[in-house]
Design a protein around this motif. Sequence first.
Motif, short mmCIF file in Angstrom:
data_model
loop_
_atom_site.label_atom_id
_atom_site.label_comp_id
_atom_site.label_asym_id
_atom_site.label_seq_id
_atom_site.Cartn_x
_atom_site.Cartn_y
_atom_site.Cartn_z
N VAL A 194 3.89 9.21 -4.12
CA VAL A 194 3.69 10.29 -4.96
C VAL A 194 4.97 10.98 -5.52
N ALA A 195 5.04 11.54 -6.85
CA ALA A 195 6.05 12.61 -7.02
C ALA A 195 6.30 13.59 -6.47
N THR A 247 0.86 -1.19 -0.09
CA THR A 247 0.05 0.06 -0.09
C THR A 247 1.08 1.20 0.12
N ALA A 248 1.96 1.43 0.94
CA ALA A 248 2.62 2.49 0.88
C ALA A 248 3.50 2.76 -0.59
N ALA A 283 12.86 3.47 2.31
CA ALA A 283 13.58 2.31 2.51
C ALA A 283 12.78 0.92 2.95
N ASP A 284 13.35 -0.14 2.39
CA ASP A 284 12.89 -1.49 2.96
C ASP A 284 13.51 -2.00 4.47
N ALA A 285 14.25 -2.96 3.56
CA ALA A 285 15.11 -3.50 4.67
C ALA A 285 16.52 -4.27 3.81
N GLY A 286 17.71 -4.31 4.26
CA GLY A 286 18.89 -5.05 3.79
C GLY A 286 19.19 -4.44 2.71
N GLY A 287 19.26 -2.77 2.50
CA GLY A 287 19.56 -2.14 1.62
C GLY A 287 18.65 -1.71 0.48
N LEU A 288 17.57 -2.66 0.35
CA LEU A 288 16.56 -2.18 -0.54
C LEU A 288 15.71 -0.74 -0.33
N PHE A 289 15.57 -0.21 -1.53
CA PHE A 289 14.64 0.89 -1.43
C PHE A 289 13.85 1.33 -2.63
#
Length: 434
Positions: A11-12, A5-6, A20-26
């Motif tokens: 939006v721009a 959902t996030a 950011a998510d986790a483990g370097g992922l964004f």
Amino acid sequence: MLTDTAVKKAVARDKPYKMADAGGLFLYVAPSGLKSWRMKFRFDGKEKLLTFGPYPDMKLSEARERRDAARRQIRDHIDPSGARKRAQEAREQERMEEARQITFEQAARAWHEMQKGRWAPVHAEDVITSLERDVFPSIGGKALSAIDAPTVLKVLRAVEDRGAIETARRLRQRISGVYALYISEGVVTLDPAAAVSKALKPLPKKGRQPALTDVSEARQVLIAAESSGASPVTKLASRLLALTQSRPGMIRGAEWSEFEGIDWAGQRYGPDLALWRVPAARMKLVMDLKGEEEFEHLIPLSWQAVDVLRAAHRLTGRGRLVFPGQRHSHRPLSENALGYLYNRVGFHGRHVPHGWRSSFSTTMNSLAVRHKRVGDEAVIELMLAHVPENKVKAAYDRAGHMERRRELSQEWSDLLMDGMVRANDLLEGPRRGG
């Protein structure tokens, strides 16, 4: 950690940002609205970046799988980013993806800004005004890559349906001009307007411009136009066009700085002084003469023409243009305003704005023959700005026979305006529109 959902609701903004998510992922969100999955990591003591793919083509769950696979490679001492070339290719791909999101209106305005230095100011205004009026409302908000030939044809058919066949063809050329620029930059690969060319209605055969050459009949055009609900600016432009033997484009682009010898307070006429000096850049001359000062056009003004200008000065004298358009004071009157006015008041197919030149020429040449005025025919040609083939002669004649030109201008004005109201009487009525 991120949720679907996030990610979907991101939006721009004015500047790019990361979620950011986790483990370097964004998730990287560009100002254009493009979203892409990326991973930051360190390898051999250097910080590096992986780009997995765009969202929503790649979901959050798939991006996490790609992150986990990359982390396993790092654990095994394998650089998951591959060669530097891959990173460069990814950046270039991202740039192109953002470029492909440009809308037709954004692209067309950029094209117009680039081209307008090559054009006369009035033509530059005509180009952008035609796009704003006939193209942007339909496809201005669409991405360049999302517009196809049937979409362009639909836009141009709407213009043809109101009888503006030549305008439709000009618009097609302008749309093609926009696409030519962005094809050369690699943003798009096809010009949807190119295929439309042969699908447009053919132009009607060129003939003489419809004109009423009898003075009393021609006067009825002015009477009808000035009795209509048109704006004072449009009525005054119509009257000055009829009085000065000029081309419609010269009237539309007229600037206050071009007029000389006029007492704007109206205390005196100055019949030997009032003059309209039209710059060569706005004259309908062959292209290699444009910009040469000796080919400017001089128009002596009758007292009736000065009367029109004084009335117009009360309305628009603080601006640059004598006859500005309805919506923007810095843009000239629409190129169709006078033609539509004459059509509305009953002269469709009988008299067009350009026809005043024929009205003047026929009337004054007939008088020259009747009264055996030797030399008037050549003077009338000068007044119509018909350029002699001999360029030296053209340069010499620009101010030639000025006394006789003033006399003929005044005679024509007296004939045409017989019984007509003064120009100030045209100021009543709506101040905007046409």
